[in-house]
Design an enzyme around this catalytic site. Sequence first.
Site, PDB file in Angstrom:
ATOM      1  N   GLU A  94     -14.104 -26.054 -17.890  1.00 21.97           N
ATOM      2  CA  GLU A  94     -15.422 -26.004 -18.519  1.00 21.97           C
ATOM      3  C   GLU A  94     -15.603 -27.021 -19.637  1.00 21.97           C
ATOM      4  OE1 GLU A  94     -17.952 -24.369 -17.519  1.00 21.97           O
ATOM      5  OE2 GLU A  94     -17.030 -23.021 -16.052  1.00 21.97           O
ATOM      6  N   SER A 365     -22.149  43.313 -23.779  1.00 25.24           N
ATOM      7  CA  SER A 365     -21.147  43.943 -24.645  1.00 25.24           C
ATOM      8  C   SER A 365     -20.231  42.960 -25.359  1.00 25.24           C
ATOM      9  CB  SER A 365     -20.302  44.918 -23.820  1.00 25.24           C
ATOM     10  OG  SER A 365     -21.086  46.013 -23.390  1.00 25.24           O
TER      11      SER A 365
END
Length: 690
Positions: A94, A365
Amino acid sequence: MEAITGKGLKHAVKYVRAGVFLSLIMMGIATVLVFGVLIYARVLGSPPLAVPQSTLYFSDDGKVIGETNTGQKRYWVKLDDVSPYLIEATISIEDKKFFEHKGFDLKRIAGAALADIKAFEKVQGASTVTQQYARNLFLEHDKTWSRKLREALYAIRLEMNYSKEQILEGYINTIYYGNRAYGIQAASQYYFGKNASDLSLAEASMLAGIPKGPGAYSPFASMEKAKQRQGIILNAMAENGYIKTVEAKAAAKEELALTGTDPNRELKAAPYFQDAVANALRYQLGIDERTIELGGLRVFTTLDQKQQEAAEKQIKSIVAADSEIQAALVAVDPKNGHIKAMVGGRDYEKSPFNRAVQALREPGSTIKPFLYYAALGNGYTPATTMRSELTTFRFENGDPDYTPHNYNNKYANGDITLAQALALSDNVYAVKTHLFLGQETLAETAKKFGISTKMASVPSLALGTSGVRAIEMANAYGMFANGGKYIEPTLITRVETSEGKIIYEKDAEEETYLDPAKAYVMTNMMTGVFDTKLNGYASVTGSTIVKGLTRPYAGKSGSTPTDSWMIGYSPQLVSAVWTGYDDARKIEKVAEKSYAKKIWAKFMEDALQGKPVKSFKPPKDGVTGVHIDPVNGKLATKGCPVRRFTYFVSGTEPDEYCTDHLDHNELIPGAKPGGADKKSWYKKLWNWGD
């Protein structure tokens, strides 16, 4: 040859002077422009380097369990955590003069400009790594002169304010490698299933060739073109002195093991849990939506993957596939409040509604332990007896009569102890206690346990008729397990930025809300839910699952016509399980009524497998344990057919012995035969005060 006349010479000199003058003006203008651009770039300062990144969620062992993204995979890694081969390959193909230029390669620019002039359009690029990084950060990728000028300005700003290493790190973390992978870490994971630091020469050179054209040079698009591009890169690396020619040839021949899957792609373990984490980030920590989605955060959670898998497995295996009933489960470590597992429904894709944290359902309960904790502070003990029989309560203030019913309409039709009433889930005993304490007491006590929902102070509240959340119930029971301390339920232990900066860390906060002695007495009574010694007119409510339990547990089941619960704990883990229909229809099938208990039992055994078996240790002070007859609550004698070791708040333990099972020759412990004192004369001499 024609001689130049004086007049011609004057004209020539005039033109030369004009040319030089114009050249100087142009150079001056160019110099001013260059300095102007540099000054402007300096005034603008350093451009921000933030780019969208996926936020990652980690389990309690540091493994990724999911992420946020918008269809793109973005992860940031430091340059030191990238294979040197990838860095060298990228620079070679690059921008081989990257460490020499100041953002622009003039020779490449001139060559590209010549090609553009010949074609009468923009056809060739000469962008350096710095320019490409600027484009990735701020610009579109169209090939126009205006974009190039803006790109140049950004590149100047980058070079003026950041080191080459910072620019290179940013570039390899933002470049597109195809297949939704942005940055080298995402690309490494997608193509080779490994981290960027572990890339080989062959793998790195293959990846470095993709950004030129992911649609053409990805090995999944064209292996032939990808290998050709790889060869070019390897040769460039050899020419630049990074590798030897023999290494380049060997790497070019190497067969690569491509995966084509991201280890994190589409990964969403414990989806209900992750949704709860995202909500905690947003509403508890105040982090904005965009930062959560695209900020690259690293969120470390409390999730235990083994326990989560156990929760999902048991719900799936126990609940019938064709049933429409829903289920939710929350598991919490009582020592620190860490939520270890969460299931908010049977199928997240069909219904993301999180029933573990959002649904308000009647607890039945399972609310009774809060009631009986309050009773222990108002004269009750595990041995307190009251009559269990069908009872209608009438009120002088004009409130309607209330007649609670026991399960299957079974009653003792006699006295039972508090310990047995809890184990058998006697509703008459509960309502009597509730009315004795005052109807406001239970609602106020529930607040101490962290229950935030508003409860109606009515007689039926003792039987759990006001809605609660599963997560709050699990944490409330955790207070019994940890000796009365309230610890805020926790989903997140730490949040870091993508750079590793800690922006949140959970502090260990706890506050003692309950009396440790009373909390332990309640735990001891709740172990009775699984203890057949407390069987009476009915079996203890945990009798159907007790055979599958291999360690000490305390807990309580609960049911209403529309809801079924089981909440229980060991010293290491507490979990709450709820089952019911979203439309609140009645649970009528016998099998469905047992789902909650079965899921809870199987989950707890799976979740704690391999962990040491621990018992509930009493506090050092404040409680006293004695053997009692569980039927009448009196101190047990040898003749009692059933003896249960029961803890009391010190000073409240019974002092009367059971006489129901004595034969005519057996003495009550401590009593003297015939009432006479048979002490020898010398003992009498030294015990005048007795």
